[in-house]
Structure formats: C-alpha cells, structure tokens
Design a protein around this motif. Structure first.
Motif, PDB file in Angstrom:
ATOM      1  N   GLN A 144      -1.020   5.667  18.917  1.00 33.26           N
ATOM      2  CA  GLN A 144       0.080   5.177  18.088  1.00 33.26           C
ATOM      3  C   GLN A 144      -0.438   4.778  16.701  1.00 33.26           C
ATOM      4  OE1 GLN A 144       3.313   5.205  18.867  1.00 33.26           O
ATOM      5  NE2 GLN A 144       2.811   6.165  20.826  1.00 33.26           N
ATOM      6  N   ALA A 145      -1.581   4.100  16.673  1.00 27.74           N
ATOM      7  CA  ALA A 145      -2.183   3.728  15.390  1.00 27.74           C
ATOM      8  C   ALA A 145      -2.625   4.975  14.630  1.00 27.74           C
ATOM      9  CB  ALA A 145      -3.366   2.798  15.622  1.00 27.74           C
ATOM     10  N   ASN A 146      -3.160   5.947  15.360  1.00 35.04           N
ATOM     11  CA  ASN A 146      -3.566   7.198  14.735  1.00 35.04           C
ATOM     12  C   ASN A 146      -2.370   7.885  14.091  1.00 35.04           C
ATOM     13  OD1 ASN A 146      -4.177  10.228  14.703  1.00 35.04           O
ATOM     14  ND2 ASN A 146      -6.177   9.388  15.228  1.00 35.04           N
ATOM     15  N   ALA A 147      -1.238   7.892  14.795  1.00 35.31           N
ATOM     16  CA  ALA A 147      -0.033   8.517  14.254  1.00 35.31           C
ATOM     17  C   ALA A 147       0.472   7.757  13.026  1.00 35.31           C
ATOM     18  CB  ALA A 147       1.051   8.570  15.327  1.00 35.31           C
ATOM     19  N   ALA A 148       0.340   6.425  13.036  1.00 40.24           N
ATOM     20  CA  ALA A 148       0.758   5.625  11.881  1.00 40.24           C
ATOM     21  C   ALA A 148      -0.089   5.977  10.656  1.00 40.24           C
ATOM     22  CB  ALA A 148       0.641   4.147  12.202  1.00 40.24           C
ATOM     23  N   LEU A 149      -1.391   6.103  10.843  1.00 42.94           N
ATOM     24  CA  LEU A 149      -2.268   6.479   9.730  1.00 42.94           C
ATOM     25  C   LEU A 149      -1.950   7.898   9.247  1.00 42.94           C
ATOM     26  CD1 LEU A 149      -5.629   5.009  11.055  1.00 42.94           C
ATOM     27  CD2 LEU A 149      -4.300   4.153   9.117  1.00 42.94           C
ATOM     28  N   HIS A 150      -1.605   8.763  10.181  1.00 46.81           N
ATOM     29  CA  HIS A 150      -1.242  10.131   9.810  1.00 46.81           C
ATOM     30  C   HIS A 150       0.004  10.137   8.927  1.00 46.81           C
ATOM     31  CE1 HIS A 150      -1.322  14.514  10.344  1.00 46.81           C
ATOM     32  NE2 HIS A 150       0.000  14.447  10.400  1.00 46.81           N
ATOM     33  N   ARG A 151       1.003   9.310   9.273  1.00 44.18           N
ATOM     34  CA  ARG A 151       2.211   9.233   8.453  1.00 44.18           C
ATOM     35  C   ARG A 151       1.899   8.683   7.059  1.00 44.18           C
ATOM     36  NH1 ARG A 151       4.260   7.281  13.378  1.00 44.18           N
ATOM     37  NH2 ARG A 151       4.256   5.118  12.624  1.00 44.18           N
ATOM     38  N   ILE A 152       1.003   7.712   6.993  1.00 39.84           N
ATOM     39  CA  ILE A 152       0.605   7.163   5.694  1.00 39.84           C
ATOM     40  C   ILE A 152      -0.017   8.253   4.821  1.00 39.84           C
ATOM     41  CG2 ILE A 152      -1.004   5.587   4.557  1.00 39.84           C
ATOM     42  CD1 ILE A 152      -0.618   3.684   6.934  1.00 39.84           C
ATOM     43  N   VAL A 153      -0.916   9.030   5.413  1.00 41.19           N
ATOM     44  CA  VAL A 153      -1.604  10.089   4.661  1.00 41.19           C
ATOM     45  C   VAL A 153      -0.622  11.157   4.204  1.00 41.19           C
ATOM     46  CG1 VAL A 153      -3.253  11.977   4.888  1.00 41.19           C
ATOM     47  CG2 VAL A 153      -3.859   9.701   5.699  1.00 41.19           C
ATOM     48  N   GLN A 154       0.291  11.564   5.083  1.00 39.83           N
ATOM     49  CA  GLN A 154       1.253  12.599   4.705  1.00 39.83           C
ATOM     50  C   GLN A 154       2.147  12.124   3.564  1.00 39.83           C
ATOM     51  OE1 GLN A 154       1.169  15.712   5.799  1.00 39.83           O
ATOM     52  NE2 GLN A 154      -0.579  15.147   7.076  1.00 39.83           N
ATOM     53  N   ARG A 207      -3.303   9.967  -6.934  1.00 35.33           N
ATOM     54  CA  ARG A 207      -4.724   9.823  -6.617  1.00 35.33           C
ATOM     55  C   ARG A 207      -5.089  10.636  -5.381  1.00 35.33           C
ATOM     56  NH1 ARG A 207      -7.086   4.123  -4.634  1.00 35.33           N
ATOM     57  NH2 ARG A 207      -5.576   4.652  -3.018  1.00 35.33           N
ATOM     58  N   THR A 208      -4.248  10.586  -4.351  1.00 33.81           N
ATOM     59  CA  THR A 208      -4.492  11.357  -3.132  1.00 33.81           C
ATOM     60  C   THR A 208      -4.372  12.850  -3.390  1.00 33.81           C
ATOM     61  OG1 THR A 208      -3.605   9.532  -1.818  1.00 33.81           O
ATOM     62  CG2 THR A 208      -3.785  11.666  -0.738  1.00 33.81           C
ATOM     63  N   GLN A 209      -3.418  13.235  -4.224  1.00 32.82           N
ATOM     64  CA  GLN A 209      -3.248  14.649  -4.551  1.00 32.82           C
ATOM     65  C   GLN A 209      -4.457  15.190  -5.304  1.00 32.82           C
ATOM     66  OE1 GLN A 209       0.417  14.370  -6.692  1.00 32.82           O
ATOM     67  NE2 GLN A 209       1.711  14.435  -4.856  1.00 32.82           N
ATOM     68  N   ASP A 210      -5.012  14.385  -6.207  1.00 30.47           N
ATOM     69  CA  ASP A 210      -6.208  14.805  -6.936  1.00 30.47           C
ATOM     70  C   ASP A 210      -7.387  14.965  -5.978  1.00 30.47           C
ATOM     71  OD1 ASP A 210      -4.763  14.751  -9.250  1.00 30.47           O
ATOM     72  OD2 ASP A 210      -5.489  12.776  -9.895  1.00 30.47           O
ATOM     73  N   TYR A 211      -7.527  14.036  -5.051  1.00 32.44           N
ATOM     74  CA  TYR A 211      -8.599  14.120  -4.058  1.00 32.44           C
ATOM     75  C   TYR A 211      -8.443  15.392  -3.229  1.00 32.44           C
ATOM     76  CZ  TYR A 211     -11.278  13.049   0.166  1.00 32.44           C
ATOM     77  OH  TYR A 211     -12.153  13.119   1.226  1.00 32.44           O
ATOM     78  N   VAL A 255       0.848  -1.192   0.000  1.00 27.31           N
ATOM     79  CA  VAL A 255       0.000   0.000   0.000  1.00 27.31           C
ATOM     80  C   VAL A 255       0.885   1.243   0.000  1.00 27.31           C
ATOM     81  CG1 VAL A 255      -1.749   1.279   1.280  1.00 27.31           C
ATOM     82  CG2 VAL A 255      -1.824  -1.215   1.217  1.00 27.31           C
ATOM     83  N   VAL A 256       0.527   2.228  -0.808  1.00 31.16           N
ATOM     84  CA  VAL A 256       1.301   3.462  -0.894  1.00 31.16           C
ATOM     85  C   VAL A 256       1.362   4.138   0.474  1.00 31.16           C
ATOM     86  CG1 VAL A 256       1.450   5.752  -1.936  1.00 31.16           C
ATOM     87  CG2 VAL A 256       0.672   3.808  -3.295  1.00 31.16           C
ATOM     88  N   GLY A 257       2.568   4.449   0.915  1.00 33.45           N
ATOM     89  CA  GLY A 257       2.756   5.167   2.170  1.00 33.45           C
ATOM     90  C   GLY A 257       2.894   4.299   3.391  1.00 33.45           C
ATOM     91  N   THR A 258       2.737   2.991   3.269  1.00 32.48           N
ATOM     92  CA  THR A 258       2.801   2.101   4.423  1.00 32.48           C
ATOM     93  C   THR A 258       4.154   1.398   4.464  1.00 32.48           C
ATOM     94  OG1 THR A 258       0.425   1.697   4.211  1.00 32.48           O
ATOM     95  CG2 THR A 258       1.660   0.228   5.661  1.00 32.48           C
ATOM     96  N   ARG A 260       1.262   9.921   1.272  1.00 31.56           N
ATOM     97  CA  ARG A 260       0.428   9.892   0.067  1.00 31.56           C
ATOM     98  C   ARG A 260       0.211  11.293  -0.506  1.00 31.56           C
ATOM     99  NH1 ARG A 260      -4.377   5.460   1.420  1.00 31.56           N
ATOM    100  NH2 ARG A 260      -2.990   3.638   1.500  1.00 31.56           N
ATOM    101  N   LEU A 261       0.068  12.269   0.364  1.00 22.81           N
ATOM    102  CA  LEU A 261      -0.109  13.635  -0.123  1.00 22.81           C
ATOM    103  C   LEU A 261       1.114  14.124  -0.894  1.00 22.81           C
ATOM    104  CD1 LEU A 261      -1.872  15.285   2.947  1.00 22.81           C
ATOM    105  CD2 LEU A 261      -2.830  15.004   0.656  1.00 22.81           C
ATOM    106  N   ARG A 262       2.259  13.569  -0.589  1.00 25.24           N
ATOM    107  CA  ARG A 262       3.488  13.979  -1.267  1.00 25.24           C
ATOM    108  C   ARG A 262       3.749  13.191  -2.548  1.00 25.24           C
ATOM    109  NH1 ARG A 262       8.498  13.950   2.647  1.00 25.24           N
ATOM    110  NH2 ARG A 262       9.426  14.750   0.713  1.00 25.24           N
ATOM    111  N   PHE A 263       3.347  11.909  -2.576  1.00 23.66           N
ATOM    112  CA  PHE A 263       3.799  11.053  -3.677  1.00 23.66           C
ATOM    113  C   PHE A 263       2.685  10.356  -4.458  1.00 23.66           C
ATOM    114  CE2 PHE A 263       7.224  10.957  -0.436  1.00 23.66           C
ATOM    115  CZ  PHE A 263       8.222  11.567  -1.180  1.00 23.66           C
ATOM    116  N   ASP A 264       1.468  10.314  -3.939  1.00 24.19           N
ATOM    117  CA  ASP A 264       0.404   9.544  -4.591  1.00 24.19           C
ATOM    118  C   ASP A 264      -0.492  10.472  -5.416  1.00 24.19           C
ATOM    119  OD1 ASP A 264      -1.318   7.492  -5.287  1.00 24.19           O
ATOM    120  OD2 ASP A 264      -2.551   7.741  -3.496  1.00 24.19           O
TER     121      ASP A 264
END
Length: 220
Positions: free
Chosen positions: A159-169, A177-181, A103-106, A171-175
């Motif tokens: 901790q899980a919340n922070a992990a999801l936050h890192r995934i999103v950040q 699909r996420t950038q379009d959203y 998964v992108v960002g994970t 994706r915002l830089r490299f994905d």
C-alpha cells in the motif's frame, strides 16, 4: 426481477450500466448522453415515475426501473460515505503531518497511507533506508552481461509502495524538476521503469525526513 447483490460504489455503477445496456430501448434512450451524476439522479426517480403508470407498463420494464432506482440510491449513499471518509482522512493528515501535504504529488490519500506505514513500524525505522525497505522501494541490484540494472522489489508494504508510485506519476506530469530528471536519465539509457523506481526511492527519502521528526516528538 433481478436482485442486485451488496456491492461498493464502483460495482453498483457497473451493475447499473449493465442493467441499462440490457433494458428496453425506450428506457435505454431516456438517460442517453447523460454524465454519471445526472444519469444516476435520473435513475433514482424511476421508481416514482413507474408508480404513476403501473397499469399500462409491462412488468419487466417496471422491474427494470425499480432495479435501476435501487442501484442509484445505493450509489448515492456509498458516494456520500466515501466523501465523508475522504474529508476525515484529509483532516487527520492536516492535523498530524501538514508539512507532508505541501510536497508535490502528495495528497491526503497518499499521506495517510504513508503515515500509517511509518506509525505502525516506528521502532524499525532507524534511517530513511529502512523506511525505503519497508515501502518496498529499496534498490535490488541485478546484472545481465555488461548491463547493470535495478529490478522490482516485491517486498515491503504494497500500500505504501502504491502511494509512492502515485506521487511519482503525479510529479512526472506536473513537476518540472522531476520532468528534467526523467529526460536526463532517458538520455543516459535508462528505461521508464528504472527511472520510476529511482524516483520512488527519492520520494521515500523525502517523506521520511518530513514525517519522522514529528513522529519521534509525539507524546505517544
């Protein structure tokens, strides 16, 4: 002589640089311009260098060299331990949920954190919504006048919340699909915080559907 307290790798790096800032100008200029790896390798040789000139070197300068050497060796040991733990963590993630790493960002860090959260609370996870609540990314609806919005959910596993936050950040830089959203929601009047919260909720849904089938089929 100043005695460094037991600290982690980051604390040791900060302590070493703090000692250098207050050190003799000649000693401070010796490693000037070096990056962190070469800087601490140089400091690790200070004690050996000071043995060759103990008679002519001032006591304070010699003590500073020894202190920097001890800190450099401590940084090296802790760095090796951290790298070993990271390799072990990556192998665990690849063994138990390799599909999560695609998964992108994970990365391994986020993957292991989310696997621990899900594994320790498996009986409570009846749906992806329950997993989102467990991670603290379920929506909390609020309104102010004519404006409806979602505020920060302060519950769940941080901790899980922070992990999801890192995934999103990531994706915002490299994905794309996420950038379009992101661009589309910005045009709709959403703030960056609101968009990130939505993306964290979507990431939790994706993680749940990737990991839960593996967990439910596990022999344990």
């Amino acid at each position: 002589m100043w005695k460094p307290a037991p600290v982690g790798a980051t604390g040791a790096r900060l302590s070493g640089k703090a000692v250098l800032v207050a050190a003799d100008p000649n000693l401070r200029e010796e490693p000037a311009g070096l990056g962190n790896p070469e800087l601490f390798r140089t400091c690790a040789r200070f004690a050996d260098d000071s043995k060759n000139d103990e008679g002519g070197e001032e006591a304070v300068l010699r003590a500073t060299r020894i202190t920097l050497c001890l800190l450099a060796h401590r940084i090296g040991q802790l760095t090796e331990q951290i790298q070993d733990l990271e390799r072990r963590r990556a192998r665990l993630a690849e063994r138990h949920a390799p599909q999560l790493l695609t998964v992108v960002g994970t990365g391994p860090d986020a993957a292991v954190t989310l696997l621990i959260t899900m594994g320790d609370n498996l009986e409570r996870l009846h749906s992806e919504a329950s997993f989102a609540a467990l991670c603290g990314v379920s929506p909390v609806e609020r309104s102010s006048g004519r404006r409806n919005y979602r505020r920060l959910n302060c519950g769940g596993d941080r901790q899980a919340n922070a992990a999801l936050h890192r995934i999103v950040q990531t994706r915002l830089r490299f994905d794309p699909r996420t950038q379009d959203y992101y661009e589309r929601r910005i045009k709709e009047g959403k703030t960056r915080r609101e968009i990130v919260r939505c993306l964290k909720r979507y990431a939790a849904r994706e993680v749940f559907h990737l990991v839960r089938p593996v967990q439910t089929c596990s022999p344990s």
